[in-house]
Design a protein around this motif. Structure first.
Motif, PDB file in Angstrom:
ATOM      1  N   SER A   1      36.627  30.848  42.192  1.00 39.97           N
ATOM      2  CA  SER A   1      37.463  31.969  42.622  1.00 39.97           C
ATOM      3  C   SER A   1      36.616  33.201  42.940  1.00 39.97           C
ATOM      4  O   SER A   1      36.953  33.976  43.844  1.00 39.97           O
ATOM      5  CB  SER A   1      38.484  32.315  41.540  1.00 39.97           C
ATOM      6  N   TYR A   2      35.504  33.360  42.206  1.00 44.41           N
ATOM      7  CA  TYR A   2      34.618  34.508  42.479  1.00 44.41           C
ATOM      8  C   TYR A   2      34.025  34.391  43.874  1.00 44.41           C
ATOM      9  O   TYR A   2      34.019  35.367  44.632  1.00 44.41           O
ATOM     10  CB  TYR A   2      33.499  34.572  41.444  1.00 44.41           C
ATOM     11  N   TYR A   3      33.519  33.216  44.208  1.00 46.43           N
ATOM     12  CA  TYR A   3      32.865  33.049  45.506  1.00 46.43           C
ATOM     13  C   TYR A   3      33.867  33.190  46.648  1.00 46.43           C
ATOM     14  O   TYR A   3      33.529  33.736  47.707  1.00 46.43           O
ATOM     15  CB  TYR A   3      32.167  31.686  45.561  1.00 46.43           C
ATOM     16  N   LEU A   4      35.094  32.723  46.445  1.00 47.99           N
ATOM     17  CA  LEU A   4      36.123  32.897  47.472  1.00 47.99           C
ATOM     18  C   LEU A   4      36.433  34.372  47.673  1.00 47.99           C
ATOM     19  O   LEU A   4      36.508  34.853  48.816  1.00 47.99           O
ATOM     20  CB  LEU A   4      37.383  32.137  47.069  1.00 47.99           C
ATOM     21  N   LEU A   5      36.586  35.101  46.568  1.00 45.08           N
ATOM     22  CA  LEU A   5      36.853  36.535  46.661  1.00 45.08           C
ATOM     23  C   LEU A   5      35.660  37.273  47.270  1.00 45.08           C
ATOM     24  O   LEU A   5      35.841  38.219  48.059  1.00 45.08           O
ATOM     25  CB  LEU A   5      37.169  37.091  45.278  1.00 45.08           C
ATOM     26  N   ALA A   6      34.436  36.841  46.930  1.00 38.61           N
ATOM     27  CA  ALA A   6      33.238  37.480  47.479  1.00 38.61           C
ATOM     28  C   ALA A   6      33.179  37.323  48.994  1.00 38.61           C
ATOM     29  O   ALA A   6      32.805  38.259  49.716  1.00 38.61           O
ATOM     30  CB  ALA A   6      31.986  36.877  46.839  1.00 38.61           C
ATOM     31  N   VAL A   7      33.563  36.146  49.495  1.00 39.64           N
ATOM     32  CA  VAL A   7      33.575  35.911  50.941  1.00 39.64           C
ATOM     33  C   VAL A   7      34.592  36.834  51.620  1.00 39.64           C
ATOM     34  O   VAL A   7      34.308  37.442  52.661  1.00 39.64           O
ATOM     35  CB  VAL A   7      33.898  34.431  51.246  1.00 39.64           C
TER      36      VAL A   7
ATOM     37  N   LEU B   1      25.324  38.432  46.432  1.00 43.29           N
ATOM     38  CA  LEU B   1      26.585  37.952  45.885  1.00 43.29           C
ATOM     39  C   LEU B   1      26.418  36.579  45.226  1.00 43.29           C
ATOM     40  O   LEU B   1      27.018  36.311  44.178  1.00 43.29           O
ATOM     41  CB  LEU B   1      27.633  37.877  46.991  1.00 43.29           C
ATOM     42  N   LEU B   2      25.604  35.708  45.817  1.00 39.01           N
ATOM     43  CA  LEU B   2      25.345  34.406  45.212  1.00 39.01           C
ATOM     44  C   LEU B   2      24.611  34.555  43.885  1.00 39.01           C
ATOM     45  O   LEU B   2      24.932  33.879  42.898  1.00 39.01           O
ATOM     46  CB  LEU B   2      24.532  33.526  46.168  1.00 39.01           C
ATOM     47  N   ALA B   3      23.625  35.445  43.853  1.00 39.26           N
ATOM     48  CA  ALA B   3      22.869  35.660  42.622  1.00 39.26           C
ATOM     49  C   ALA B   3      23.743  36.272  41.532  1.00 39.26           C
ATOM     50  O   ALA B   3      23.619  35.927  40.351  1.00 39.26           O
ATOM     51  CB  ALA B   3      21.665  36.562  42.901  1.00 39.26           C
ATOM     52  N   LEU B   4      24.641  37.166  41.919  1.00 37.96           N
ATOM     53  CA  LEU B   4      25.536  37.781  40.942  1.00 37.96           C
ATOM     54  C   LEU B   4      26.444  36.730  40.309  1.00 37.96           C
ATOM     55  O   LEU B   4      26.637  36.709  39.090  1.00 37.96           O
ATOM     56  CB  LEU B   4      26.381  38.864  41.618  1.00 37.96           C
ATOM     57  N   GLY B   5      26.990  35.846  41.135  1.00 35.28           N
ATOM     58  CA  GLY B   5      27.841  34.791  40.603  1.00 35.28           C
ATOM     59  C   GLY B   5      27.081  33.832  39.709  1.00 35.28           C
ATOM     60  O   GLY B   5      27.576  33.422  38.648  1.00 35.28           O
ATOM     61  N   ALA B   6      25.854  33.482  40.098  1.00 36.23           N
ATOM     62  CA  ALA B   6      25.058  32.551  39.294  1.00 36.23           C
ATOM     63  C   ALA B   6      24.634  33.168  37.973  1.00 36.23           C
ATOM     64  O   ALA B   6      24.595  32.492  36.934  1.00 36.23           O
ATOM     65  CB  ALA B   6      23.824  32.114  40.087  1.00 36.23           C
ATOM     66  N   SER B   7      24.313  34.458  37.974  1.00 33.25           N
ATOM     67  CA  SER B   7      23.841  35.108  36.749  1.00 33.25           C
ATOM     68  C   SER B   7      24.937  35.236  35.704  1.00 33.25           C
ATOM     69  O   SER B   7      24.658  35.260  34.497  1.00 33.25           O
ATOM     70  CB  SER B   7      23.267  36.490  37.077  1.00 33.25           C
ATOM     71  N   TYR B   8      26.197  35.315  36.141  1.00 33.44           N
ATOM     72  CA  TYR B   8      27.314  35.437  35.208  1.00 33.44           C
ATOM     73  C   TYR B   8      28.105  34.139  35.069  1.00 33.44           C
ATOM     74  O   TYR B   8      29.147  34.120  34.413  1.00 33.44           O
ATOM     75  CB  TYR B   8      28.257  36.560  35.641  1.00 33.44           C
ATOM     76  N   GLY B   9      27.634  33.065  35.713  1.00 31.54           N
ATOM     77  CA  GLY B   9      28.321  31.784  35.617  1.00 31.54           C
ATOM     78  C   GLY B   9      29.732  31.811  36.157  1.00 31.54           C
ATOM     79  O   GLY B   9      30.646  31.217  35.575  1.00 31.54           O
ATOM     80  N   SER B  10      29.943  32.485  37.262  1.00 32.27           N
ATOM     81  CA  SER B  10      31.289  32.632  37.825  1.00 32.27           C
ATOM     82  C   SER B  10      31.777  31.330  38.441  1.00 32.27           C
ATOM     83  O   SER B  10      30.991  30.486  38.884  1.00 32.27           O
ATOM     84  CB  SER B  10      31.291  33.741  38.883  1.00 32.27           C
ATOM     85  N   GLY B  11      33.090  31.190  38.491  1.00 37.52           N
ATOM     86  CA  GLY B  11      33.693  29.998  39.068  1.00 37.52           C
ATOM     87  C   GLY B  11      33.947  30.137  40.557  1.00 37.52           C
ATOM     88  O   GLY B  11      33.536  31.106  41.200  1.00 37.52           O
TER      89      GLY B  11
END
Length: 218
Positions: A149-155, A137-147
Protein backbone atom coordinates in the motif's frame (compact mmCIF):
# COMPACT_ATOMS: atom_id res chain seq x y z
CA UNK A 1 -5.98 15.65 -26.95
CA UNK A 2 -6.39 12.81 -29.41
CA UNK A 3 -4.44 14.77 -32.01
CA UNK A 4 -1.64 15.41 -29.48
CA UNK A 5 -1.38 11.68 -28.76
CA UNK A 6 -1.31 10.96 -32.48
CA UNK A 7 1.58 13.38 -33.05
CA UNK A 8 3.47 11.94 -30.10
CA UNK A 9 2.91 8.43 -31.46
CA UNK A 10 4.42 9.54 -34.79
CA UNK A 11 7.51 10.80 -33.00
CA UNK A 12 7.79 7.58 -31.02
CA UNK A 13 7.54 5.56 -34.21
CA UNK A 14 10.49 7.54 -35.60
CA UNK A 15 12.56 6.52 -32.58
CA UNK A 16 11.51 2.88 -33.02
CA UNK A 17 12.49 3.04 -36.69
CA UNK A 18 15.92 4.38 -35.75
CA UNK A 19 16.43 1.47 -33.35
CA UNK A 20 15.03 -1.04 -35.83
CA UNK A 21 17.32 0.24 -38.57
CA UNK A 22 20.21 -0.18 -36.13
CA UNK A 23 21.77 3.20 -36.55
CA UNK A 24 24.77 2.09 -34.54
CA UNK A 25 26.13 5.35 -33.18
CA UNK A 26 22.79 6.68 -31.98
CA UNK A 27 21.70 3.37 -30.45
CA UNK A 28 25.07 3.05 -28.69
CA UNK A 29 24.77 6.56 -27.23
CA UNK A 30 21.20 5.90 -26.05
CA UNK A 31 22.26 2.61 -24.50
CA UNK A 32 25.22 4.22 -22.73
CA UNK A 33 23.05 6.99 -21.29
CA UNK A 34 20.44 4.45 -20.19
CA UNK A 35 23.04 2.30 -18.46
CA UNK A 36 24.60 5.32 -16.75
CA UNK A 37 21.19 6.56 -15.62
CA UNK A 38 20.33 3.15 -14.14
CA UNK A 39 23.72 3.01 -12.40
CA UNK A 40 23.19 6.44 -10.83
CA UNK A 41 19.71 5.46 -9.66
CA UNK A 42 21.10 2.30 -8.06
CA UNK A 43 23.79 4.30 -6.27
CA UNK A 44 21.26 6.82 -5.01
CA UNK A 45 19.04 4.03 -3.72
CA UNK A 46 21.92 2.57 -1.70
CA UNK A 47 22.86 5.98 -0.29
CA UNK A 48 19.27 6.78 0.71
CA UNK A 49 18.76 3.33 2.22
CA UNK A 50 21.87 3.63 4.42
CA UNK A 51 20.92 7.21 5.34
CA UNK A 52 17.38 6.37 6.45
CA UNK A 53 18.51 3.28 8.35
CA UNK A 54 21.29 5.27 10.00
CA UNK A 55 18.85 7.97 11.10
CA UNK A 56 16.48 5.35 12.54
CA UNK A 57 19.31 3.57 14.34
CA UNK A 58 20.91 6.66 15.85
CA UNK A 59 17.91 8.82 16.75
CA UNK A 60 15.26 6.31 17.72
CA UNK A 61 12.10 8.21 18.59
CA UNK A 62 13.29 11.37 16.80
CA UNK A 63 14.06 9.50 13.57
CA UNK A 64 10.68 10.06 11.81
CA UNK A 65 10.91 13.85 12.27
CA UNK A 66 14.42 14.09 10.82
CA UNK A 67 13.53 11.65 8.04
CA UNK A 68 10.53 13.78 7.10
CA UNK A 69 12.67 16.92 7.14
CA UNK A 70 15.24 15.21 4.89
CA UNK A 71 12.57 14.08 2.43
CA UNK A 72 10.93 17.51 2.28
CA UNK A 73 14.24 19.29 1.72
CA UNK A 74 15.27 16.84 -0.98
CA UNK A 75 11.93 17.04 -2.78
CA UNK A 76 12.18 20.83 -2.81
CA UNK A 77 15.53 20.52 -4.59
CA UNK A 78 14.06 17.97 -7.03
CA UNK A 79 11.17 20.34 -7.69
CA UNK A 80 13.55 23.24 -8.41
CA UNK A 81 15.68 21.15 -10.77
CA UNK A 82 12.62 19.84 -12.60
CA UNK A 83 10.98 23.27 -12.85
CA UNK A 84 14.17 24.96 -14.02
CA UNK A 85 14.80 22.18 -16.54
CA UNK A 86 11.23 22.48 -17.85
CA UNK A 87 11.33 26.25 -18.31
CA UNK A 88 14.84 26.35 -19.84
CA UNK A 89 14.05 23.50 -22.24
CA UNK A 90 10.50 24.72 -22.81
CA UNK A 91 11.54 28.16 -24.01
CA UNK A 92 13.53 26.49 -26.75
CA UNK A 93 11.03 23.74 -27.59
CA UNK A 94 7.98 26.03 -27.53
CA UNK A 95 9.45 28.81 -29.67
CA UNK A 96 12.56 27.56 -31.49
CA UNK A 97 11.79 23.94 -32.44
CA UNK A 98 12.60 23.28 -36.09
CA UNK A 99 9.14 21.96 -36.93
CA UNK A 100 7.20 24.86 -35.39
CA UNK A 101 6.83 26.80 -38.71
CA UNK A 102 5.55 23.64 -40.40
CA UNK A 103 3.01 22.96 -37.64
CA UNK A 104 1.85 26.59 -37.68
CA UNK A 105 1.22 26.34 -41.41
CA UNK A 106 -1.22 23.45 -40.87
CA UNK A 107 -4.81 23.66 -39.56
CA UNK A 108 -3.49 22.48 -36.18
CA UNK A 109 -5.13 24.62 -33.43
CA UNK A 110 -2.77 26.65 -31.26
CA UNK A 111 -4.19 24.95 -28.17
CA UNK A 112 -3.22 21.56 -29.55
CA UNK A 113 0.26 22.83 -30.43
CA UNK A 114 0.62 24.18 -26.89
CA UNK A 115 -0.36 20.83 -25.39
CA UNK A 116 2.04 19.06 -27.75
CA UNK A 117 4.97 21.26 -26.74
CA UNK A 118 4.09 21.00 -23.04
CA UNK A 119 3.91 17.20 -23.25
CA UNK A 120 7.19 16.97 -25.16
CA UNK A 121 8.94 19.24 -22.67
CA UNK A 122 7.53 17.35 -19.70
CA UNK A 123 8.67 14.03 -21.16
CA UNK A 124 12.19 15.31 -21.75
CA UNK A 125 12.55 16.98 -18.34
CA UNK A 126 10.90 14.40 -16.04
CA UNK A 127 14.28 12.75 -15.41
CA UNK A 128 14.63 14.54 -12.07
CA UNK A 129 11.59 12.76 -10.66
CA UNK A 130 12.57 9.36 -12.03
CA UNK A 131 16.27 9.61 -11.26
CA UNK A 132 15.96 11.27 -7.84
CA UNK A 133 12.45 10.75 -6.49
CA UNK A 134 12.02 7.05 -7.29
CA UNK A 135 15.22 5.84 -5.53
CA UNK A 136 14.37 7.92 -2.46
CA UNK A 137 10.80 6.58 -2.19
CA UNK A 138 11.97 2.98 -2.73
CA UNK A 139 14.67 3.36 -0.09
CA UNK A 140 12.22 4.90 2.36
CA UNK A 141 9.84 1.98 1.97
CA UNK A 142 12.63 -0.59 2.31
CA UNK A 143 14.13 1.06 5.40
CA UNK A 144 10.80 0.95 7.25
CA UNK A 145 9.63 -2.40 5.84
CA UNK A 146 6.54 -0.89 4.24
CA UNK A 147 3.96 -3.00 2.47
CA UNK A 148 2.44 -2.75 -0.98
CA UNK A 149 0.00 0.00 0.00
CA UNK A 150 2.93 2.35 0.67
CA UNK A 151 4.40 1.86 -2.79
CA UNK A 152 1.00 2.34 -4.44
CA UNK A 153 0.46 5.57 -2.51
CA UNK A 154 4.04 6.68 -3.30
CA UNK A 155 3.38 6.24 -7.03
CA UNK A 156 0.16 8.29 -6.80
CA UNK A 157 1.87 11.07 -4.84
CA UNK A 158 4.82 11.16 -7.24
CA UNK A 159 2.51 11.38 -10.27
CA UNK A 160 0.56 14.23 -8.68
CA UNK A 161 3.82 15.99 -7.81
CA UNK A 162 5.01 15.60 -11.40
CA UNK A 163 1.70 16.91 -12.76
CA UNK A 164 1.89 19.95 -10.49
CA UNK A 165 5.45 20.70 -11.59
CA UNK A 166 4.59 20.19 -15.25
CA UNK A 167 1.64 22.57 -14.99
CA UNK A 168 3.72 25.19 -13.19
CA UNK A 169 6.51 24.78 -15.74
CA UNK A 170 4.16 25.20 -18.70
CA UNK A 171 2.65 28.31 -17.10
CA UNK A 172 6.05 29.84 -16.36
CA UNK A 173 7.27 29.02 -19.87
CA UNK A 174 4.30 30.77 -21.46
CA UNK A 175 4.66 33.75 -19.09
CA UNK A 176 8.39 34.03 -19.79
CA UNK A 177 7.77 33.83 -23.53
CA UNK A 178 5.25 36.67 -23.31
CA UNK A 179 7.35 38.81 -20.94
CA UNK A 180 10.61 38.43 -22.86
CA UNK A 181 9.22 38.18 -26.39
CA UNK A 182 11.33 41.12 -27.56
CA UNK A 183 14.52 39.43 -26.39
CA UNK A 184 16.35 36.51 -27.93
CA UNK A 185 15.65 32.98 -26.73
CA UNK A 186 19.10 32.58 -25.17
CA UNK A 187 18.75 35.86 -23.28
CA UNK A 188 15.30 34.87 -22.08
CA UNK A 189 16.62 31.53 -20.85
CA UNK A 190 19.41 33.21 -18.87
CA UNK A 191 17.00 35.73 -17.36
CA UNK A 192 14.35 33.24 -16.29
CA UNK A 193 16.99 30.86 -14.91
CA UNK A 194 18.50 33.68 -12.87
CA UNK A 195 15.09 34.75 -11.57
CA UNK A 196 14.13 31.21 -10.58
CA UNK A 197 17.42 30.53 -8.82
CA UNK A 198 17.33 33.92 -7.08
CA UNK A 199 13.75 33.44 -5.96
CA UNK A 200 14.53 29.95 -4.71
CA UNK A 201 17.54 31.19 -2.73
CA UNK A 202 15.54 34.00 -1.09
CA UNK A 203 12.27 32.21 -0.39
CA UNK A 204 13.13 28.54 0.01
CA UNK A 205 16.87 27.92 0.00
CA UNK A 206 17.57 29.18 3.50
CA UNK A 207 15.05 26.68 4.89
CA UNK A 208 16.43 23.66 3.06
CA UNK A 209 19.61 23.41 5.14
CA UNK A 210 18.57 22.68 8.75
CA UNK A 211 19.69 25.19 11.38
CA UNK A 212 20.48 24.63 15.06
CA UNK A 213 16.92 25.63 15.92
CA UNK A 214 15.58 22.99 13.52
CA UNK A 215 17.64 20.25 15.15
CA UNK A 216 16.56 21.43 18.59
CA UNK A 217 12.91 21.23 17.53
CA UNK A 218 13.45 17.74 16.15
Amino acid sequence: MRLVLLLLARRLSAVKKMIRDREGARVAVMGAFGALFALVMGGEYIVFLHTFRGIARELGVGAPALTLYTIESFLVLVWLVALLSFVVSGLWIFYRASDTPLLLSTPLPLTTLYWLRATETFTLTSWAFVGRGVPMLLALGASYGSGGSYYLLAVVVLILFMAFTGGAGALLTAAAGAAFRRLGTRTSILLIAGLLLGGFALLVGRNVVPSTADFSAI
